[in-house]
Design an enzyme around this catalytic site. Structure first.
Site, short mmCIF file in Angstrom:
data_model
loop_
_atom_site.label_atom_id
_atom_site.label_comp_id
_atom_site.label_asym_id
_atom_site.label_seq_id
_atom_site.Cartn_x
_atom_site.Cartn_y
_atom_site.Cartn_z
N GLY A 73 -73.28 -136.73 15.54
CA GLY A 73 -73.05 -135.63 16.47
C GLY A 73 -74.12 -134.55 16.33
O GLY A 73 -73.83 -133.36 16.34
N GLY A 83 -74.66 -127.96 19.13
CA GLY A 83 -73.69 -127.18 18.38
C GLY A 83 -73.86 -127.20 16.88
O GLY A 83 -74.98 -127.05 16.35
N TYR A 109 -56.03 -134.65 18.14
CA TYR A 109 -57.13 -134.03 17.40
C TYR A 109 -56.63 -133.46 16.08
O TYR A 109 -57.23 -133.69 15.02
CB TYR A 109 -57.75 -132.93 18.26
CG TYR A 109 -58.88 -132.16 17.62
CD1 TYR A 109 -60.13 -132.72 17.47
CD2 TYR A 109 -58.68 -130.84 17.19
CE1 TYR A 109 -61.17 -132.00 16.91
CE2 TYR A 109 -59.72 -130.12 16.63
CZ TYR A 109 -60.96 -130.71 16.49
OH TYR A 109 -62.00 -129.99 15.92
#
Length: 264
Positions: free
Chosen positions: A14, A18, A157
């Protein structure tokens, strides 16, 4: 104390945006070579270019961690390019849309766990043999405050991030004596592109402004410091836990949340 990350081979999932992007850049500043994993080639290429400016080797791997072969492919690429893996940062994940618990489908739960738990398990399992072979390694996983205090609109989540906390602790008990330390960072709400996009979408839906949406978030989940986090603050904790400065820390869960959590 020196962080001891120079020439360490670090895999970050990822990594294009961010918190993941910031983690990659901070490792590069410490002289670590990088294997950066993300789905989108264009945004990943930008992060690669920024990291290379620090004089380190950077290998991009365009892959979706939801692919069950992604972990193996990432580990193979790292070994092919560098001959070893020293550090793994499990950062890929996402909360998805806000849905009430009773309206979630089986597919919702399955997707949430695949993205936020099983993907990290697969990548970790693929990278561990290289660390164990050399008797040195660091696995740092990104959980969430929702993994400790679940959010009722983010059931899959929250549950998956709780499982990741448990898995990280289990890794530490299984492999710390062999030189591979495992820890979790627990970020609170951190101002990333994804958070800005979510606030904008919510503002459009509610007929208000993104600032009003963020103020409501703060009201619902107060942060003791009085503001949300910055990716640099989370990345600093990840780099620390991967370093020699944290050589006697394993099985820990470090909250970087401005005081959101009242207990861990």
């Amino acid at each position: 104390m020196e962080l001891g990350l120079h020439d360490r081979v670090t895999v970050v999932t990822g990594a294009s945006r961010g918190i993941g992007r910031q983690i990659a850049l901070d490792f590069a500043r410490e002289g670590a070579h990088l294997v950066l994993v993300a789905r989108t080639e264009e945004t990943l290429a930008t992060t690669v270019h920024e990291a290379e400016a620090h004089g380190v080797r950077v290998v991009p791997v365009v892959a979706d961690v939801l692919d069950r072969d992604a972990g193996r492919l990432v580990a193979e690429r790292a070994i092919e390019e560098f001959g070893r893996i020293d550090v793994l940062v499990n950062n890929a994940g996402g909360s998805g849309d806000a849905v009430r618990l009773h309206k979630l489908t089986n597919d919702d739960w399955q997707h949430g766990f695949e993205l936020n738990f099983f993907s990290s398990v697969r990548v970790t399992s693929a990278c561990l043999p290289s660390m164990l072979e050399r008797g040195w390694g660091r696995v740092v996983s990104l959980s969430s405050t929702y993994g400790v205090e679940p959010g009722p609109y983010f059931g899959p989540y929250s549950a998956a991030k709780a499982a990741l906390l448990n898995y990280s602790k289990n890794l530490s008990r299984a492999f710390s004596a062999q030189g591979v330390l495992a820890n979790c960072v627990i970020p609170g709400v951190t101002i990333t592109e994804a958070i800005r996009d979510t606030a904008h979408a919510a503002a459009v839906a509610q007929g208000t402004s993104p600032d009003d949406v963020m103020a409501k978030m703060m009201q619902q989940d107060p942060v003791s410091i009085g503001r949300f986090g910055d990716p640099q603050e989370v990345a600093a904790a990840v780099v620390f836990l991967a370093s020699e400065a944290a050589s006697w820390i394993t099985g820990a869960s470090l909250a970087v949340d401005g005081g959101t959590l009242r207990s861990i």
